[in-house]
Write an enzyme that holds these catalytic residues in place. Structure first.
Site, PDB file in Angstrom:
ATOM      1  N   ASP A  46       0.863  -1.180   0.000  1.00 50.97           N
ATOM      2  CA  ASP A  46       0.000   0.000   0.000  1.00 50.97           C
ATOM      3  C   ASP A  46       0.895   1.224   0.000  1.00 50.97           C
ATOM      4  O   ASP A  46       1.981   1.204   0.572  1.00 50.97           O
ATOM      5  CB  ASP A  46      -0.905   0.011   1.234  1.00 50.97           C
ATOM      6  CG  ASP A  46      -2.006  -1.033   1.172  1.00 50.97           C
ATOM      7  OD1 ASP A  46      -2.416  -1.404   0.061  1.00 50.97           O
ATOM      8  OD2 ASP A  46      -2.471  -1.456   2.246  1.00 50.97           O
ATOM      9  N   ASP A  78      -6.930  -1.506  -4.617  1.00 54.29           N
ATOM     10  CA  ASP A  78      -7.986  -1.201  -3.648  1.00 54.29           C
ATOM     11  C   ASP A  78      -8.995  -0.215  -4.237  1.00 54.29           C
ATOM     12  O   ASP A  78     -10.208  -0.366  -4.051  1.00 54.29           O
ATOM     13  CB  ASP A  78      -7.392  -0.616  -2.367  1.00 54.29           C
ATOM     14  CG  ASP A  78      -6.478  -1.582  -1.638  1.00 54.29           C
ATOM     15  OD1 ASP A  78      -6.630  -2.814  -1.806  1.00 54.29           O
ATOM     16  OD2 ASP A  78      -5.597  -1.103  -0.906  1.00 54.29           O
TER      17      ASP A  78
END
Length: 148
Positions: free
Chosen positions: A116, A130
């Site tokens: 991330d 995402d």
């Protein structure tokens, strides 16, 4: 819409999402040190973090549970798409969800977690996969609600 065209468009969307997701993650892995913060503009940083859970780190360390849950959700969406494949534009959000899921699963297989890096203030870091999943799910729900 022709069934084969629906499948082709969904698969093309999957390919585009996976490619963009993996390219952005490769860029972050090669240029940003773990937990390094690079300010992009007010309220948004690039911060490299490894997420071993699901959304926002939930279920961290539960790899088998996460894999089973993701595969079950993908199977359900695949069945829904196969039944409603002629619905206009359904291929796009379905392709986004599958592309995002496959992009994150590729990370899990390679590094036992997900990279991330988009890190807004007051919100956990996330990635392109995402974003595709969230927008795709919202798109599927919208199209399901407006189906004729």
């Amino acid at each position: 819409m022709d069934r084969s065209r629906g499948w082709a468009l969904a698969l093309a969307t999957v390919g585009v999402v996976v490619a963009i997701d993996q390219m952005t993650k490769a860029w972050v892995l090669s240029t940003v040190a773990p937990h390094e913060r690079i300010n992009v503009f007010l309220g948004i940083d690039i911060t490299r973090v490894k997420n071993t859970g699901v959304a926002f780190g939930a279920l961290s360390g539960s790899g088998a549970i996460v894999l089973v849950a993701v595969l079950a959700a993908m199977l359900g969406l695949l069945v829904y798409f196969a039944v409603h494949i002629r619905q206009p534009w359904l291929w796009l959000p379905v392709g986004m969800v599958f592309g995002g899921a496959l992009g994150n699963l590729a990370d899990r297989a390679r590094i036992d977690g997900v990279t991330d890096f988009i890190d807004p203030v007051l919100w956990p870091a996330f990635n392109v996969a995402d974003m595709a999943i969230v927008v795709g799910v919202l798109g599927v729900l919208y199209l399901a609600e407006t189906r004729k």
